[in-house]
Scaffold this active site. Structure first.
Site, mmCIF file in Angstrom:
data_model
loop_
_atom_site.group_PDB
_atom_site.id
_atom_site.type_symbol
_atom_site.label_atom_id
_atom_site.label_comp_id
_atom_site.label_asym_id
_atom_site.label_seq_id
_atom_site.Cartn_x
_atom_site.Cartn_y
_atom_site.Cartn_z
ATOM 1 N N MET A 33 -12.061 4.288 4.482
ATOM 2 C CA MET A 33 -11.197 4.563 5.301
ATOM 3 C C MET A 33 -11.597 4.312 6.981
ATOM 4 O O MET A 33 -12.589 4.694 7.111
ATOM 5 C CB MET A 33 -10.941 6.186 5.092
ATOM 6 C CG MET A 33 -10.190 6.324 3.946
ATOM 7 S SD MET A 33 -8.517 5.592 3.721
ATOM 8 C CE MET A 33 -7.736 6.431 5.365
ATOM 9 N N HIS A 56 -2.791 4.499 -3.227
ATOM 10 C CA HIS A 56 -3.911 5.229 -2.552
ATOM 11 C C HIS A 56 -3.471 6.579 -2.487
ATOM 12 O O HIS A 56 -2.793 7.221 -1.905
ATOM 13 C CB HIS A 56 -3.879 4.622 -1.013
ATOM 14 C CG HIS A 56 -4.838 5.763 -0.329
ATOM 15 N ND1 HIS A 56 -4.936 5.433 1.048
ATOM 16 C CD2 HIS A 56 -6.033 6.057 -0.448
ATOM 17 C CE1 HIS A 56 -5.940 6.217 1.591
ATOM 18 N NE2 HIS A 56 -6.747 6.584 0.628
ATOM 19 N N HIS A 90 0.749 -1.027 0.018
ATOM 20 C CA HIS A 90 -0.037 0.143 0.099
ATOM 21 C C HIS A 90 0.997 1.228 -0.136
ATOM 22 O O HIS A 90 1.769 1.199 0.738
ATOM 23 C CB HIS A 90 -0.851 -0.106 1.343
ATOM 24 C CG HIS A 90 -2.045 1.199 1.197
ATOM 25 N ND1 HIS A 90 -3.114 0.785 0.454
ATOM 26 C CD2 HIS A 90 -2.096 2.119 2.112
ATOM 27 C CE1 HIS A 90 -3.830 2.136 0.807
ATOM 28 N NE2 HIS A 90 -3.163 2.780 1.557
ATOM 29 N N ASP A 143 0.844 5.117 0.067
ATOM 30 C CA ASP A 143 -0.205 6.345 0.288
ATOM 31 C C ASP A 143 0.710 7.686 -0.026
ATOM 32 O O ASP A 143 1.731 7.969 0.454
ATOM 33 C CB ASP A 143 0.048 6.710 1.847
ATOM 34 C CG ASP A 143 -0.886 5.560 2.677
ATOM 35 O OD1 ASP A 143 -2.065 5.364 2.208
ATOM 36 O OD2 ASP A 143 -0.479 4.696 3.523
ATOM 37 N N ASP A 200 -8.473 0.692 5.849
ATOM 38 C CA ASP A 200 -7.314 1.388 6.020
ATOM 39 C C ASP A 200 -7.167 2.244 7.208
ATOM 40 O O ASP A 200 -7.985 3.411 7.070
ATOM 41 C CB ASP A 200 -7.044 2.093 4.622
ATOM 42 C CG ASP A 200 -5.521 2.883 4.490
ATOM 43 O OD1 ASP A 200 -4.647 2.514 5.501
ATOM 44 O OD2 ASP A 200 -5.509 3.611 3.739
ATOM 45 N N MET A 249 0.326 11.629 -0.712
ATOM 46 C CA MET A 249 -0.522 12.753 0.088
ATOM 47 C C MET A 249 0.221 14.080 -0.545
ATOM 48 O O MET A 249 1.682 14.153 -0.687
ATOM 49 C CB MET A 249 -0.159 12.614 1.677
ATOM 50 C CG MET A 249 -0.762 11.416 2.326
ATOM 51 S SD MET A 249 -0.176 11.822 3.967
ATOM 52 C CE MET A 249 -0.721 9.919 4.600
HETATM 53 C C1 DX5 Z 1 -3.797 7.102 6.402
HETATM 54 C C2 DX5 Z 1 -3.084 6.046 5.414
HETATM 55 C C3 DX5 Z 1 -2.759 4.610 5.924
HETATM 56 C C4 DX5 Z 1 -1.904 4.709 6.948
HETATM 57 C C5 DX5 Z 1 -2.300 3.606 7.877
HETATM 58 O O1 DX5 Z 1 -4.032 8.307 5.990
HETATM 59 O O2 DX5 Z 1 -4.216 5.991 4.375
HETATM 60 O O3 DX5 Z 1 -2.655 3.755 4.883
HETATM 61 O O4 DX5 Z 1 -0.467 4.467 6.499
HETATM 62 O O5 DX5 Z 1 -1.320 3.465 8.942
HETATM 63 P P1 DX5 Z 1 -1.779 2.406 10.151
HETATM 64 O O6 DX5 Z 1 -2.028 1.234 9.884
HETATM 65 O O7 DX5 Z 1 -0.757 2.847 10.974
HETATM 66 O O8 DX5 Z 1 -3.225 3.114 10.994
HETATM 67 ZN ZN ZN Z 2 -3.604 4.528 2.669
#
Ligand code: DX5
Ligand code: ZN
Length: 210
Positions: A135, A64, A31, A33, A170, A35
Site C-alpha cells: 500500500m 482487494h 481492482h 476495493d 496501490d 471495505m
Molecule cells: C485505497 C484503495 C485504492 C484506491 C486508490 O484504500 O485500496 O485502491 O482506490 O485510489 P487512487 O489511485 O486514487 O489513490
Molecule cells: Zn485497493
C-alpha cells in the site's frame, strides 16, 4: 506491467460502461476495493457488485479485501467472479489458512501490507503466494498522495523474490510518478482517480505508456 484500474473512483451509476472503456483501452486487470467499515473506516461495495460486473467484462478481477476476518468471505468473492484475492496481513490471525482457501480454488493469492507494516510481516509467506500488495497510501480512501518511502519496500521485495513475482502498488499513482514505482520494481499498478476521470481511455493508455 499490468494496470489494474480501481473502480473505487468510477461513476457507480455507469460502472459497467466505464469498466468497458478501461478494458477497451488495454487495461488487463480490474481492482475491486472491498471495505467493511471495521478494518478501514469506510465502506464500499461487496459481493453483488462483483457478481453483476462479471457479466460485463472479461478483465481479471483483482479483489482487494480491506476487511476483518477475510476467511469468512474469500469463497463468496470467488463464487462471484474474483480471479485473485488479496487480504491484509494486519487483518488475519491465520494467514496460512487464507492462502490455502484461495489456492484451493485455483485463484491468485495476494497479501497486502499497509504503510506502517514492515515487509518482514509477509516474508514468511513469499514462497506460498503470487503477489504482495504494497500500500502506497493508508487504505480506505482514493485520491491520496503516494508515500514515496514505500519504494524501499518495493526494492527490497524485488530483490528477495526475483523478476516474475508480482509486486503490486496501490494508492496515489499518477502519470508523473508511475515510472518511479516501476523503476523500484513494482509490476502491477493500481490506479483509481488517475484512470476514472473525464478521459478513461486516454488515461489508461498514458499510464501504460502506449
Ligand atoms: C485505497 C484503495 C485504492 C484506491 C486508490 O484504500 O485500496 O485502491 O482506490 O485510489 P487512487 O489511485 O486514487 O489513490
Ligand atoms: Zn485497493
Amino acid at each position: 506491467m499490468i494496470l489494474s484500474p480501481s473502480i473505487l473512483a468510477a461513476d457507480f451509476g455507469i460502472l459497467a460502461e466505464q469498466v468497458k472503456e478501461a478494458e477497451g483501452a488495454g487495461a488487463q486487470w480490474l481492482h475491486i476495493d472491498v471495505m467493511d467499515g471495521h478494518f478501514v473506516p469506510n465502506m464500499s461495495f461487496a459481493v453483488p457488485v462483483v457478481e453483476t460486473l462479471r457479466k460485463y467484462t472479461k478483465l481479471f478481477f483483482d479483489v482487494h479485501l480491506m476487511i476483518d476476518n477475510p476467511e469468512e468471505y474469500i469463497d463468496r468473492f470467488i463464487d462471484a467472479g474474483a480471479d485473485g484475492v488479496t487480504f491484509h496481513i494486519e487483518a488475519v490471525k491465520d494467514a496460512e489458512n487464507c492462502i490455502k482457501m484461495i489456492r484451493k480454488r485455483g485463484k491468485l493469492v495476494g497479501i497486502s501490507i499497509s504503510p506502517d507494516t514492515p515487509v518482514s510481516a509477509v516474508e514468511p509467506y513469499l514462497d506460498k503466494i503470487d503477489m504482495v500488495l504494497v500500500m502506497t497510501v493508508y487504505p480506505g480512501l482514493g485520491g491520496q498522495k503516494y508515500i514515496k518511502a514505500m519504494d524501499e519496500k518495493i526494492k527490497y521485495l524485488r530483490e528477495k523474490t526475483g523478476p516474475d513475482f508480482k509486486i503490486q502498488i496501490d494508492g496515489g499513482v499518477r502519470e508523473d510518478n508511475i515510472q518511479d514505482a516501476l523503476d523500484a520494481g513494482a509490476n502491477v499498478i493500481v490506479a483509481g482517480t488517475a484512470v476514472f476521470n473525464d478521459d478513461i481511455a486516454g488515461s489508461v493508455k498514458r499510464l501504460m505508456g502506449v
